[in-house]
Every structure is written in structure tokens, then in C-alpha cells.
Design a protein around this motif. Structure first.
Motif, PDB file in Angstrom:
ATOM      1  N   UNK A   1       0.827  -1.196   0.000  1.00 40.98           N
ATOM      2  CA  UNK A   1       0.000   0.000   0.000  1.00 40.98           C
ATOM      3  C   UNK A   1       0.869   1.258   0.000  1.00 40.98           C
ATOM      4  N   UNK A   2       0.584   2.156  -0.932  1.00 37.51           N
ATOM      5  CA  UNK A   2       1.313   3.428  -1.049  1.00 37.51           C
ATOM      6  C   UNK A   2       2.825   3.236  -1.189  1.00 37.51           C
TER       7      UNK A   2
ATOM      8  N   UNK B   1      10.293   8.833   9.470  1.00 32.53           N
ATOM      9  CA  UNK B   1      11.461   8.047   9.858  1.00 32.53           C
ATOM     10  C   UNK B   1      11.231   6.551   9.656  1.00 32.53           C
ATOM     11  N   UNK B   2      10.443   6.234   8.625  1.00 32.14           N
ATOM     12  CA  UNK B   2      10.177   4.846   8.237  1.00 32.14           C
ATOM     13  C   UNK B   2       9.524   4.029   9.350  1.00 32.14           C
ATOM     14  N   UNK B   3       8.710   4.694  10.169  1.00 32.81           N
ATOM     15  CA  UNK B   3       7.987   3.991  11.228  1.00 32.81           C
ATOM     16  C   UNK B   3       6.991   3.015  10.608  1.00 32.81           C
ATOM     17  N   UNK B   4       6.735   1.924  11.336  1.00 28.77           N
ATOM     18  CA  UNK B   4       5.791   0.908  10.876  1.00 28.77           C
ATOM     19  C   UNK B   4       4.365   1.351  11.223  1.00 28.77           C
ATOM     20  N   UNK B   5       3.529   1.518  10.206  1.00 32.57           N
ATOM     21  CA  UNK B   5       2.131   1.845  10.458  1.00 32.57           C
ATOM     22  C   UNK B   5       1.274   0.594  10.309  1.00 32.57           C
ATOM     23  N   UNK B   6       0.002   0.698  10.659  1.00 35.83           N
ATOM     24  CA  UNK B   6      -0.905  -0.448  10.605  1.00 35.83           C
ATOM     25  C   UNK B   6      -0.895  -1.066   9.214  1.00 35.83           C
ATOM     26  N   UNK B   7      -0.822  -2.373   9.165  1.00 34.12           N
ATOM     27  CA  UNK B   7      -0.824  -3.093   7.894  1.00 34.12           C
ATOM     28  C   UNK B   7       0.549  -3.429   7.369  1.00 34.12           C
ATOM     29  N   UNK B   8       1.578  -2.727   7.805  1.00 34.26           N
ATOM     30  CA  UNK B   8       2.924  -2.985   7.275  1.00 34.26           C
ATOM     31  C   UNK B   8       3.467  -4.335   7.729  1.00 34.26           C
ATOM     32  N   UNK B   9       3.131  -4.744   8.938  1.00 35.17           N
ATOM     33  CA  UNK B   9       3.629  -6.040   9.421  1.00 35.17           C
ATOM     34  C   UNK B   9       3.143  -7.170   8.525  1.00 35.17           C
ATOM     35  N   UNK B  10       1.862  -7.131   8.159  1.00 33.47           N
ATOM     36  CA  UNK B  10       1.316  -8.175   7.289  1.00 33.47           C
ATOM     37  C   UNK B  10       1.988  -8.151   5.917  1.00 33.47           C
ATOM     38  N   UNK B  11       2.260  -6.951   5.410  1.00 35.49           N
ATOM     39  CA  UNK B  11       2.930  -6.851   4.113  1.00 35.49           C
ATOM     40  C   UNK B  11       4.344  -7.406   4.175  1.00 35.49           C
ATOM     41  N   UNK B  12       5.085  -7.061   5.214  1.00 31.44           N
ATOM     42  CA  UNK B  12       6.462  -7.556   5.341  1.00 31.44           C
ATOM     43  C   UNK B  12       6.468  -9.065   5.533  1.00 31.44           C
ATOM     44  N   UNK B  13       5.523  -9.581   6.332  1.00 28.63           N
ATOM     45  CA  UNK B  13       5.436 -11.025   6.532  1.00 28.63           C
ATOM     46  C   UNK B  13       5.142 -11.731   5.209  1.00 28.63           C
ATOM     47  N   UNK B  14       4.222 -11.185   4.423  1.00 35.38           N
ATOM     48  CA  UNK B  14       3.919 -11.772   3.120  1.00 35.38           C
ATOM     49  C   UNK B  14       5.100 -11.725   2.176  1.00 35.38           C
ATOM     50  N   UNK B  15       5.802 -10.622   2.186  1.00 28.94           N
ATOM     51  CA  UNK B  15       7.008 -10.474   1.372  1.00 28.94           C
ATOM     52  C   UNK B  15       8.062 -11.504   1.762  1.00 28.94           C
ATOM     53  N   UNK B  16       8.263 -11.701   3.057  1.00 33.42           N
ATOM     54  CA  UNK B  16       9.269 -12.661   3.515  1.00 33.42           C
ATOM     55  C   UNK B  16       8.863 -14.096   3.176  1.00 33.42           C
ATOM     56  N   UNK B  17       7.592 -14.409   3.274  1.00 33.10           N
ATOM     57  CA  UNK B  17       7.156 -15.765   2.919  1.00 33.10           C
ATOM     58  C   UNK B  17       7.346 -16.029   1.426  1.00 33.10           C
ATOM     59  N   UNK B  18       7.068 -15.024   0.600  1.00 32.13           N
ATOM     60  CA  UNK B  18       7.314 -15.187  -0.836  1.00 32.13           C
ATOM     61  C   UNK B  18       8.802 -15.405  -1.098  1.00 32.13           C
ATOM     62  N   UNK B  19       9.654 -14.629  -0.446  1.00 34.15           N
ATOM     63  CA  UNK B  19      11.100 -14.766  -0.635  1.00 34.15           C
ATOM     64  C   UNK B  19      11.596 -16.134  -0.174  1.00 34.15           C
ATOM     65  N   UNK B  20      11.052 -16.622   0.937  1.00 34.93           N
ATOM     66  CA  UNK B  20      11.463 -17.931   1.447  1.00 34.93           C
ATOM     67  C   UNK B  20      11.173 -19.036   0.427  1.00 34.93           C
ATOM     68  N   UNK B  21      10.069 -18.906  -0.301  1.00 33.94           N
ATOM     69  CA  UNK B  21       9.670 -19.932  -1.269  1.00 33.94           C
ATOM     70  C   UNK B  21      10.313 -19.735  -2.639  1.00 33.94           C
ATOM     71  N   UNK B  22      11.066 -18.676  -2.804  1.00 34.48           N
ATOM     72  CA  UNK B  22      11.630 -18.321  -4.113  1.00 34.48           C
ATOM     73  C   UNK B  22      13.136 -18.594  -4.109  1.00 34.48           C
TER      74      UNK B  22
ATOM     75  N   UNK C   1       0.023  -9.279  17.402  1.00 37.62           N
ATOM     76  CA  UNK C   1      -0.077 -10.539  16.663  1.00 37.62           C
ATOM     77  C   UNK C   1       0.511 -10.365  15.270  1.00 37.62           C
ATOM     78  N   UNK C   2       0.209  -9.234  14.643  1.00 34.96           N
ATOM     79  CA  UNK C   2       0.804  -8.936  13.342  1.00 34.96           C
ATOM     80  C   UNK C   2       2.308  -8.760  13.435  1.00 34.96           C
ATOM     81  N   UNK C   3       2.760  -8.101  14.496  1.00 37.49           N
ATOM     82  CA  UNK C   3       4.195  -7.938  14.704  1.00 37.49           C
ATOM     83  C   UNK C   3       4.878  -9.287  14.850  1.00 37.49           C
ATOM     84  N   UNK C   4       4.270 -10.176  15.626  1.00 34.20           N
ATOM     85  CA  UNK C   4       4.847 -11.506  15.827  1.00 34.20           C
ATOM     86  C   UNK C   4       4.935 -12.278  14.516  1.00 34.20           C
TER      87      UNK C   4
END
Length: 271
Positions: free
Chosen positions: A6-7, A29-50, A94-97
């Protein structure tokens, strides 16, 4: 873009085996806003499988790495009843975890390229990285206490493992601000370079990881991670299984042959 967000608040680009992930909210200052944790988690899962991803480099857009949680954004929560506020933050954490676990599950090298401030839950990334390279502007801010909170984002788990139990307590309990030189002494930072050399130094390190034998790298990282909870016997068994698997790999043939022929290696898995 490797993984749209998003954005464009998290940028990602895969080039020659290196996945660059950039937190892209420089005005905050690149602070994490709502929704970013889910995006980063999804990005990392895609990278793990690639398997095309051989190394990840985390960085922040602009002058800072990340401020961690969006403290300014927390202000709107102050109007909530205490019970509602607690429930909201349970959901957020939970999203952070999920984000932390996805980063920790990645089984190839992670580099943190740090300039400027790193604070709060954002400290997790340099603590979890396999290599941390910074310039002399880097500053590690143990900021939770300043807003009446204990650590989150895996900091309480990772920090004692990186700097030791007593130093970890001191840093957290005194809400320390740690400059680059001290961070290197503590083991948080591996290498400090001039600001003008930061990008090229990180690029060279990332390229080195992409040219390494990939199965051996993955096995080595997995063994290091599990050694903290394994018995000696279990660790020796893990080493045996890893070696037995890797000697059946073409990279082993290349490594031995290159050593005997006194030439540079060209591991098949890195081509």
C-alpha cells in the motif's frame, strides 16, 4: 516491484539474487504503520519460497533505517477505554509476531544496511540480521521505556543472544541510545564504513553471498539457529545430516576440484 504494498510503503526489488527491501516512509522516519507487518510477513514468505532469492538487504529510505512503531499514530488510541486499548494492541502485536517469525524463518543471509536511527521494534532487524553494515550516523535507540512500554518485536529474545544477558538488561532498562562505535563493540554492528561507501560495501557483501554454495549456506544458517536450543548430541546429528546431504551436491564437486586446481570456485547453485 517484487511485492507490491500500500502506497509503496515497503519497496522491494530482486536483482541478480539480491532482494532489496526498503522501508519507504522517510517523512515518518520509516515507522511501521498499521498493515505494514502483514505486508512484510507476506514479502518474507514469498522470498522464502523463491529460490531465486539468495540474499536479502534491508534498508530505510532517506536519513533513517526505521523508528519502529508509529508513536505519533498511537495518539489516536489514547481516547479508547483501557480494555479496548489493550485488545487493539494485542491484535497489533499478533501482526508484529507474524512479521518477526517470517523474518526469522528466512534461511538465507540477511544484511541490514543501517544509516541514521533505529528504534523500538525496528531494532529487531539488525539484531536478527546475519551481517550489519552501517555508517557512522547509525544510532540504536532503546526507546520503549520512553513511552511507558517494555520491548516488543522480538527484541527481548534477540538482544540477550547478541550482546549478552547483562548488557541487554542495561540497554533496555536505561533506555540507552547507542552510537555506531559502541554498537560495534557490543556486536550489534559488524562493520562501520563512510557514508559514501555504504551502498557499495553492502552490494559487495550481498554479491559474495549470492556466489556461495546455496545448500551449504542454508544448512549452516539453520544449524546456527538451532544450536541455541539443541543438545550437543542433537547438534552433531544435524551436522552429520547436513554434510551427508551436501557431499551429494554438485557444489561439493566444484569446491574440491577448484581447491585442487587452485582456482576460484564457480558453484553450480550460484550460477
Amino acid at each position: 516491484m517484487y511485492f507490491p504494498t500500500e502506497n509503496n510503503r515497503v519497496l522491494s526489488e530482486l536483482v541478480d539474487g539480491v532482494l532489496s527491501i526498503t522501508f519507504n516512509r522517510p517523512d515518518f522516519r520509516n515507522a511501521f504503520e498499521a498493515g505494514m507487518s502483514a505486508e512484510i510477513a507476506g514479502l518474507m514468505r514469498k522470498a522464502q519460497d523463491d529460490t531465486a532469492v539468495r540474499c536479502i538487504v534491508f534498508s530505510g529510505a532517506g536519513a533513517h533505517f526505521t523508528a519502529g512503531g508509529d508513536i505519533a499514530g498511537f495518539k489516536s488510541n489514547l481516547a479508547l477505554p483501557h480494555d479496548d486499548r489493550s485488545a487493539l494492541f494485542r491484535d497489533l502485536l499478533t501482526g508484529t509476531a507474524n512479521r518477526v517469525q517470517a523474518i526469522m524463518a528466512f534461511d538465507r543471509p540477511i544484511i541490514a544496511k543501517v544509516r541514521g536511527g533505529v528504534a523500538g521494534a525496528g531494532l529487531m532487524l539488525p539484531l536478527a540480521a546475519d551481517l550489519v553494515i552501517s555508517d557512522d550516523t547509525a544510532m540504536f535507540v532503546f526507546a520503549h521505556q520512553r513511552v511507558g512500554l517494555p520491548p516488543d518485536g522480538g527484541v527481548s529474545y534477540l538482544l540477550p543472544r547478541v550482546v549478552g544477558w547483562r548488557a541487554a538488561r542495561r540497554l533496555v532498562l536505561t533506555a540507552s541510545v547507542v552510537k555506531a562505535d559502541e554498537a560495534q563493540t557490543l556486536g550489534i554492528v559488524d562493520q562501520i564504513v563512510a557514508s559514501t561507501d555504504l551502498d557499495s560495501t553492502v552490494a559487495k557483501a550481498a554479491t559474495r553471498f549470492t556466489k556461495a554454495p546455496q545448500a551449504a549456506m542454508r544448512r549452516a544458517k539453520q544449524m546456527m539457529d538451532q544450536s541455541l536450543s539443541n543438545s550437543l548430541a542433537a547438534q552433531l546429528d544435524m551436522e552429520t545430516d547436513a554434510i551427508a546431504a551436501c557431499v551429494a551436491n554438485d557444489d561439493f564437486d566444484e569446491g574440491v576440484t577448484a581447491f585442487i586446481e587452485k582456482r576460484e570456485t564457480a558453484f553450480p547453485s550460484a550460477q
